[in-house]
Write an enzyme that holds these catalytic residues in place. Structure first.
Site, PDB file in Angstrom:
ATOM      1  CG  ASN A   1      -6.920  -1.070   0.328  1.00 18.47           C
ATOM      2  OD1 ASN A   1      -6.054  -0.765  -0.487  1.00 18.47           O
ATOM      3  ND2 ASN A   1      -6.614  -1.488   1.542  1.00 18.47           N
TER       4      ASN A   1
ATOM      5  CB  CYS B   1      -0.944   0.008   1.192  1.00 13.54           C
ATOM      6  SG  CYS B   1      -1.942  -1.491   1.316  1.00 13.54           S
TER       7      CYS B   1
ATOM      8  CG  HIS C   1      -3.250   3.127   1.658  1.00 10.41           C
ATOM      9  ND1 HIS C   1      -3.627   2.715   0.400  1.00 10.41           N
ATOM     10  CD2 HIS C   1      -3.538   2.093   2.494  1.00 10.41           C
ATOM     11  CE1 HIS C   1      -4.115   1.490   0.468  1.00 10.41           C
ATOM     12  NE2 HIS C   1      -4.072   1.098   1.729  1.00 10.41           N
TER      13      HIS C   1
END
Length: 312
Positions: A268, A113, A238
């Site tokens: 995500n 990430c 993020h």
């Protein structure tokens, strides 16, 4: 030239949209359950014939066009991804081939990430050191391919996509010094492992770490750029979970900043999440050229990396 800058950005998402209602037909969940816990409404899912390098190439082509450059102008391609199926050729080489980029150095970075902000720092360093003149930096992930779609704790989170930036030399630094690191002893809190590989995480551990340990680190990234958090025009974290993004942005102290909340539409997307959200803010006119923007990635390996950039 004693610095580098982002000349342009671009993003790409697959056409298929998966809603919370669609997920409720697959697992025991509901729109209210998902929204209340992670803030996600929809996510984009790539088909079996849409590999990671194709997502990467689409986003990169848009960034190149926005920068007014041709593939031949690029001499280094960096792809941040953790969902490449094959070991070789890497995704950077395959994306370069799709784009028709000749003779560029090609490298993948797997920092999950936090991959894009690590790759952006690497591009900045390469340009400053004279190892490259124009760098294509891409974050691309196909999280749907490493997800157990019968596990409601993870399948509600993920989406697929890509975002890209063109980095070039500049007379004045427009990409601030990176602040990066990790917590290796907590690395198992976010995992993509096994055969076939599957995404798993310890959600509460990640939430506590992100909301308590990361705010002072993000503030130090601002200090390295010579700015106070209140000076920021934008914050792009993020896009993991809205319940992490909002308190983290508040604790950083970026009281005047536009905060990216693309997670609500995209889920995500791992390494793609920061460039995807950043490119959307630029496209929407939410940020102006020259605005200081904090990009801050965190997650897998419990790694983090952040820097303040000037908006292209």
């Amino acid at each position: 030239m004693n610095g580098s800058r982002i000349a342009a950005v671009g993003h790409y998402q697959p056409a298929k949209v998966l809603t919370n209602e669609d997920l409720a037909d697959l697992v025991d969940t509901s729109d209210e359950w998902i929204r209340s816990r992670v803030g996600i409404r929809t996510r984009h899912i790539a088909g079996p014939d849409e590999p990671v390098d194709e997502l990467a190439a689409h986003a990169a082509a848009k960034a190149l066009a926005a920068a007014g450059m041709t593939p031949a102008d690029i001499d280094l391609v960096l792809v941040a991804t953790s969902t490449a199926v094959d070991r070789s050729p890497n995704m950077a080489a395959r994306a370069a081939a799709r784009l028709g980029i000749p003779q560029a150095a090609t490298m993948d970075l797997n920092v999950v990430c936090a991959g894009f902000t690590h790759a952006l720092a690497t591009a900045d360093h390469a340009v400053r050191a004279g190892g490259a003149s124009r760098v294509l930096v891409i974050g691309a992930d196909k999280m749907s391919e490493v997800t157990d779609w019968s596990d409601r704790t993870t399948c509600v989170l993920v989406g697929d996509g890509a975002g890209a930036a063109v980095v070039e030399a500049a007379g004045e630094p427009a990409i601030g010094p990176v602040l990066w690191g990790s917590v290796p002893e907590m690395g198992n809190a976010v995992r993509i492992e096994g055969t076939p590989p599957r995404f798993a995480q310890e959600g509460q551990s990640v939430y506590r770490w992100a909301t308590t340990q990361l705010p002072p680190i993000a503030r130090r990234a601002c200090e390295r750029a010579g700015l106070e958090p209140a000076d920021l025009a934008g914050v792009v974290l993020h896009q993991a979970n809205l319940r992490i993004i909002e308190p983290l942005a508040e604790k950083i102290g970026a009281v005047n900043a536009v905060v990216a909340r693309d997670v609500t539409e995209s889920g995500n997307t791992s390494a793609a999440s920061i460039p995807l959200a950043f490119s959307k803010l630029v496209e929407q006119g939410a940020l102006s050229t020259g605005d200081p923007v904090l990009l801050f990635g965190f997650g897998g390996n419990l790694s983090y990396a952040g820097q303040v950039v000037r908006c292209p």
